[in-house]
Write a protein that holds these residues in place. Structure first.
Motif, PDB file in Angstrom:
ATOM      1  N   ARG A  95       6.812  88.222 -46.353  1.00  0.00           N
ATOM      2  CA  ARG A  95       6.165  88.334 -45.043  1.00  0.00           C
ATOM      3  C   ARG A  95       4.799  87.628 -45.034  1.00  0.00           C
ATOM      4  O   ARG A  95       4.440  86.947 -44.066  1.00  0.00           O
ATOM      5  CB  ARG A  95       5.993  89.812 -44.695  1.00  0.00           C
ATOM      6  N   ASP A  96       4.051  87.763 -46.138  1.00  0.00           N
ATOM      7  CA  ASP A  96       2.727  87.135 -46.196  1.00  0.00           C
ATOM      8  C   ASP A  96       2.830  85.614 -46.331  1.00  0.00           C
ATOM      9  O   ASP A  96       2.086  84.862 -45.671  1.00  0.00           O
ATOM     10  CB  ASP A  96       1.923  87.701 -47.366  1.00  0.00           C
ATOM     11  N   SER A  97       3.781  85.158 -47.199  1.00  0.00           N
ATOM     12  CA  SER A  97       3.892  83.705 -47.418  1.00  0.00           C
ATOM     13  C   SER A  97       4.489  82.986 -46.209  1.00  0.00           C
ATOM     14  O   SER A  97       4.287  81.777 -46.037  1.00  0.00           O
ATOM     15  CB  SER A  97       4.748  83.422 -48.649  1.00  0.00           C
ATOM     16  N   ALA A  98       5.209  83.736 -45.352  1.00  0.00           N
ATOM     17  CA  ALA A  98       5.797  83.106 -44.169  1.00  0.00           C
ATOM     18  C   ALA A  98       4.736  82.634 -43.193  1.00  0.00           C
ATOM     19  O   ALA A  98       4.999  81.764 -42.341  1.00  0.00           O
ATOM     20  CB  ALA A  98       6.737  84.096 -43.481  1.00  0.00           C
ATOM     21  N   ASN A  99       3.538  83.157 -43.285  1.00  0.00           N
ATOM     22  CA  ASN A  99       2.466  82.748 -42.368  1.00  0.00           C
ATOM     23  C   ASN A  99       1.883  81.385 -42.720  1.00  0.00           C
ATOM     24  O   ASN A  99       1.149  80.802 -41.904  1.00  0.00           O
ATOM     25  CB  ASN A  99       1.344  83.796 -42.383  1.00  0.00           C
ATOM     26  N   TYR A 100       2.209  80.883 -43.916  1.00  0.00           N
ATOM     27  CA  TYR A 100       1.707  79.568 -44.318  1.00  0.00           C
ATOM     28  C   TYR A 100       2.677  78.472 -43.881  1.00  0.00           C
ATOM     29  O   TYR A 100       3.899  78.649 -43.892  1.00  0.00           O
ATOM     30  CB  TYR A 100       1.498  79.506 -45.827  1.00  0.00           C
ATOM     31  N   THR A 129       8.922  90.820 -39.133  1.00  0.00           N
ATOM     32  CA  THR A 129       8.875  89.385 -39.436  1.00  0.00           C
ATOM     33  C   THR A 129      10.178  88.697 -39.040  1.00  0.00           C
ATOM     34  O   THR A 129      10.173  87.560 -38.559  1.00  0.00           O
ATOM     35  CB  THR A 129       8.590  89.160 -40.926  1.00  0.00           C
ATOM     36  N   PRO A 133       9.401  85.638 -36.333  1.00  0.00           N
ATOM     37  CA  PRO A 133       8.761  84.855 -37.401  1.00  0.00           C
ATOM     38  C   PRO A 133       7.956  83.703 -36.812  1.00  0.00           C
ATOM     39  O   PRO A 133       8.114  83.359 -35.633  1.00  0.00           O
ATOM     40  CB  PRO A 133       9.958  84.340 -38.196  1.00  0.00           C
ATOM     41  N   PRO A 134       7.106  83.072 -37.613  1.00  0.00           N
ATOM     42  CA  PRO A 134       6.409  81.873 -37.153  1.00  0.00           C
ATOM     43  C   PRO A 134       7.400  80.786 -36.728  1.00  0.00           C
ATOM     44  O   PRO A 134       8.556  80.778 -37.152  1.00  0.00           O
ATOM     45  CB  PRO A 134       5.594  81.445 -38.378  1.00  0.00           C
TER      46      PRO A 134
END
Length: 602
Positions: A95-100, A129, A133-134
């Protein structure tokens, strides 16, 4: 270079390379071309049907990456095994790495394999997420058990259900691979492998790898059968013909020959189900038959066995297949299966006619002093053969019995006319005497002095005791079990009335049972009944006790069963009284049914 398994070497690199999933691949291709791809997908289906391969192909093509590029070298395609990364922390990292933003490609793709293994907390962490998602992130979830995935996750994905690949497609794919490998093969060998793969292309290629290693020169039927543990069609047909004819003894011998060849028990049952399926479909859909046996032979078996009995046999096979997963004594379960298949639907098949005829011959028809072979408390309708009683009313008979009786009557009349008297033949005597009892009174006699400790000991020692018998009798005794016991006797309940009747007349079996029970320090007086009778008798006993009745019957006062007496037709002048004034209607009945079946009541 190190050797790679075939399923790795020939893993599909494009959607065009995938076989058996044309609808899914075409849908995904169209979505990519139209730039209408979703943010979350769920690929579900059996193992080895192309779920992970399709996910990797989709990840490459949606990013415009060449098929020759190894996905492990692309940092924006992240494959995660949920079986070993199923905790909340791992999903929080996703979930955190998907924001990059992606490093090289247009989209960052997360492929989560075996997603049903995630914990409840992990699913909850993924939920938000996955829903939003992004813009440059996509999720592909793969699973073999979609029913374990929460509905909240399912509703946020586009679901594609991968189906089992049909055998023809698998065979075609294996043939193409073997041609590339320059390995000769038999088409029937590919059929055996495809059948064992059960719709999985990866499994088929893994088995093919083993077969090639077993015999490198050529992929033959023999090698394929050895590697897969499958049974030859000839052996399966022989076994099926024997059980369909009620030839249990030879069927057991065939079964043991198959097992001695190293065939797997589960594979044998699966092969039998497949063969019966082909027999069932032979007259209505011959184009769907998979076995190498001729269609004409399958049609003959279908006509001989009958659709109803085929269904009963398939249910018995399916039940045994489940039981084999929970036992280490596969041989015993297959022997029991053989007995069940021999008796399956016997009341409506030629097998029952054979049993009825043989048992009716063993029962005296001319002697008014003949005794019934079983106690009157037994239900005659439950038996697979009619039981002749003293001074009985007219008995129904099959056509075969009628013809046989008519011919026998004619022969007797001819001999009487020639007046050639001979001594009356004596009953055929057995070297061993029958010792078992049967009927409700015998059951009551045991229940009135029953001991729980004795029954527990008998139940525990029963499997070990069966091992002291030969193969045929072991299989015979697997359908019987102790249900009550006292210090004097033991009650054995049989699953099938037909086998109960056979056991009641088998002096050798009874003698050996008595000996083995005695050596095991168990009560050795025998009371044999059917399972249905046991339920009725036990309920009746409890009902009488509740009614305040005191049951005092003793087992020693109950006679043992009497042997069926087989006699040759009597040939004496004074045995047949010639009646001159026989009514015409009686004469017609005698000509139709035989004189020995027509009783004249004044």
């Amino acid at each position: 270079m190190a050797y790679q398994a075939l399923y790795r070497v020939y893993r599909p690199r494009t959607f065009d390379d995938m076989v058996g999933q044309e609808v899914i691949t075409q849908t995904l291709k169209n979505a990519i071309e139209a730039h209408q791809t979703g943010h979350a997908y769920l690929f579900s289906g059996p193992r080895g049907t192309g779920k992970t391969s399709a996910a990797k192909i989709f990840a490459r093509e949606v990013n415009g990456i060449s098929p020759d590029t190894d996905e492990t070298q692309i940092p924006d395609i992240i494959e995660i095994d949920a079986a070993s990364n199923n905790g909340v922390d791992e999903i929080r990292n996703i979930r955190d790495s998907a924001n990059y933003a992606p490093i090289e490609a247009q989209y960052k793709i997360y492929i989560i394999d075996e997603v049903h293994m995630l914990s409840t907390g992990a699913f909850n962490a993924l939920l938000k997420t996955l829903e939003e998602p992004p813009a440059n992130v996509k999720f592909i979830l793969a699973t073999t058990e979609p029913q374990k995935i929460p509905a909240t996750i399912l509703s946020r994905t586009q679901r594609f259900d991968f189906k089992r690949i049909d055998d023809t497609t698998i065979q075609t794919r294996m043939a193409a691979i073997l041609d590339k490998q320059s390995v000769e093969y038999d088409q029937d060998a590919l059929r055996v492998i495809a059948n064992a793969a059960e719709g999985g292309m990866r499994d088929a290629l893994s088995i093919l790898d083993q077969v090639i290693a077993y015999g490198s020169d050529k992929v033959t039927v023999e090698n394929a059968l050895q590697v897969t543990g499958s049974t030859t069609t000839e052996a399966l047909l022989s076994f099926l013909q024997q059980v369909s004819e009620g030839d249990t003894r030879n069927a057991l011998q065939t079964l043991h020959m198959i097992l001695l060849d190293g065939k797997d028990a589960q594979r044998f049952v699966a092969d039998m189900i497949g063969l019966l399926r082909d027999v069932m479909l032979s007259p209505i859909a011959p184009n769907l038959i998979k076995t190498t046996a001729s269609v004409e032979l399958l049609k003959q078996l279908n006509q001989k066995i009958g659709q109803q009995r085929i269904q009963i046999m398939m249910l018995a096979l399916d039940e045994t297949q489940k039981e084999l997963l929970q036992t280490m004594q596969s041989d015993v379960y297959l022997e029991l299966l053989t007995v069940k298949l021999s008796l399956a639907g016997s009341e409506s098949t030629p097998t029952s006619s054979k049993i009825n005829h043989s048992q009716s011959l063993a029962t005296p028809k001319h002697s008014s002093e003949a005794e019934p072979s079983v106690s009157p408390s037994m239900t005659v309708d439950d038996m697979s053969s009619p039981i002749t009683k003293p001074s009985s009313s007219p008995v129904k008979s099959t056509n075969n019995d009628t013809q046989s009786d008519t011919q026998q009557s004619a022969l007797t009349q001819e001999k009487i006319a020639n007046v050639d008297p001979e001594p009356v033949s004596q009953p055929v005597a057995s070297n061993k005497k029958l010792s078992a009892r049967t009927g409700q009174e015998a059951v009551f006699a045991v229940l009135s002095v029953a001991r729980r400790e004795t029954l527990t000991s008998a139940t525990q020692l029963w499997p070990e005791l069966q091992q002291q018998f030969d193969v045929a009798k072991q299989a015979f005794l697997t359908i019987a079990k102790p249900v009550a016991a006292s210090d004097e006797a033991i009650v054995l309940a049989f699953d099938y009335p037909a086998l109960l009747a056979e056991a009641l007349q088998d002096a050798e079996l009874q003698a050996q049972l008595v000996q083995q029970l005695s050596e095991s320090n168990l009560p050795f007086s025998l009371v044999l009944i059917s399972k249905d009778e046991w339920k009725i008798d036990r309920a009746a006993y409890v009902s009488r006790l509740r009614g305040g009745e005191k049951i005092t019957v003793k087992l020693s006062d109950i006679p043992v069963v009497k042997a069926n007496v087989e006699k040759i037709p009597v040939e004496q002048d004074d045995t047949v009284a010639v009646v001159n004034d026989t009514p015409e209607i009686v004469k017609q009945a005698q000509s139709l049914f035989g004189e020995d079946l027509v009783n004249i009541v004044d």
